[in-house]
Design an enzyme around this catalytic site. Structure first.
Site, mmCIF file in Angstrom:
data_model
loop_
_atom_site.group_PDB
_atom_site.id
_atom_site.type_symbol
_atom_site.label_atom_id
_atom_site.label_comp_id
_atom_site.label_asym_id
_atom_site.label_seq_id
_atom_site.Cartn_x
_atom_site.Cartn_y
_atom_site.Cartn_z
ATOM 1 N N ASP A 11 -16.708 -15.439 36.513
ATOM 2 C CA ASP A 11 -17.626 -16.662 36.416
ATOM 3 C C ASP A 11 -18.514 -16.662 35.411
ATOM 4 O OD1 ASP A 11 -19.541 -14.680 37.128
ATOM 5 O OD2 ASP A 11 -20.256 -15.263 38.861
ATOM 6 N N THR A 69 -22.526 -8.809 38.428
ATOM 7 C CA THR A 69 -22.760 -7.620 39.075
ATOM 8 C C THR A 69 -21.402 -7.020 39.105
ATOM 9 O OG1 THR A 69 -22.861 -8.330 41.165
ATOM 10 C CG2 THR A 69 -24.831 -7.963 40.048
ATOM 11 N N HIS A 135 -3.701 11.038 49.341
ATOM 12 C CA HIS A 135 -4.440 9.827 49.017
ATOM 13 C C HIS A 135 -3.647 8.605 49.375
ATOM 14 C CE1 HIS A 135 -7.149 12.099 46.848
ATOM 15 N NE2 HIS A 135 -6.138 12.801 46.025
HETATM 16 C C1 RB5 Z 1 -23.984 -15.551 39.456
HETATM 17 O O1 RB5 Z 1 -25.327 -16.001 39.074
HETATM 18 C C2 RB5 Z 1 -24.145 -14.079 40.265
HETATM 19 O O2 RB5 Z 1 -24.499 -14.214 41.552
HETATM 20 C C3 RB5 Z 1 -22.616 -13.708 40.192
HETATM 21 O O3 RB5 Z 1 -22.005 -13.602 38.949
HETATM 22 C C4 RB5 Z 1 -22.283 -12.263 40.833
HETATM 23 O O4 RB5 Z 1 -23.079 -11.392 40.336
HETATM 24 C C5 RB5 Z 1 -22.065 -12.123 42.119
HETATM 25 O O5 RB5 Z 1 -21.834 -11.053 42.822
#
Ligand code: RB5
Length: 147
Positions: A11, A69, A135
């Site tokens: 994203d 993240t 595993h």
């Molecule tokens: C986008 O701002 C952010 O929320 C997305 O990139 C991500 O970190 C979501 O988990």
């Protein structure tokens, strides 16, 4: 030999890191399909879905998903049958998620890790073999939840 094509997607929070990873893959002649985005503000689940669908269909063998993240991408990816996505921020986890969890998707945070560390994790994700054995039993137990 079977062609091994990676699925990659991001994203807006992961776009810059995705581009750095693509430059690394290009330098190594590692084939990938980039499912977007191009840096514009998007909803990460749509991009996780595009990449995971390509793995489910067999077009791609593994995937790398990048958001701010790595967490949202991993949550979305793990809703797909047969996908074992791991959000990693360190090289030990990136190696073990292949060795013990047979992860087929690596999720990274573009706002968490720098490109150097991310590329080390990508290398481990691509080059570490699953150990199988006990595993596999545990992964089969996870797969049972899907069925
Ligand atoms: C986008 O701002 C952010 O929320 C997305 O990139 C991500 O970190 C979501 O988990």
């Amino acid at each position: 030999m079977e062609k091994k094509i990676l699925a990659i997607a991001c994203d807006h929070g992961g776009y810059e890191l995705k581009e750095a990873i693509k430059a690394y893959l290009d330098g190594k002649n590692i084939e990938y399909v980039d499912f977007g985005c191009s840096g514009e503000s998007v909803h990460y689940p749509e991009y996780a879905h595009k990449a995971c669908a390509a793995i489910q269909s067999g077009q791609c063998y593994r995937g790398i998903l990048v958001c701010g993240t790595g967490v949202g991408m991993s949550m979305a990816a793990n809703k797909h049958k047969g996908i074992r996505a791991a959000c990693c921020s360190d090289t030990f986890s990136a190696r073990m998620t292949r060795a013990h969890n047979n992860a087929n998707v690596l999720c990274l945070g573009g706002r968490v890790v720098g490109a150097g560390l991310a590329i080390d994790m990508v290398e481990l994700f691509l080059n570490t073999e699953f150990e199988g054995g006990r595993h596999q039993t545990r992964i089969d137990m996870i797969a049972d939840f899907e069925n």
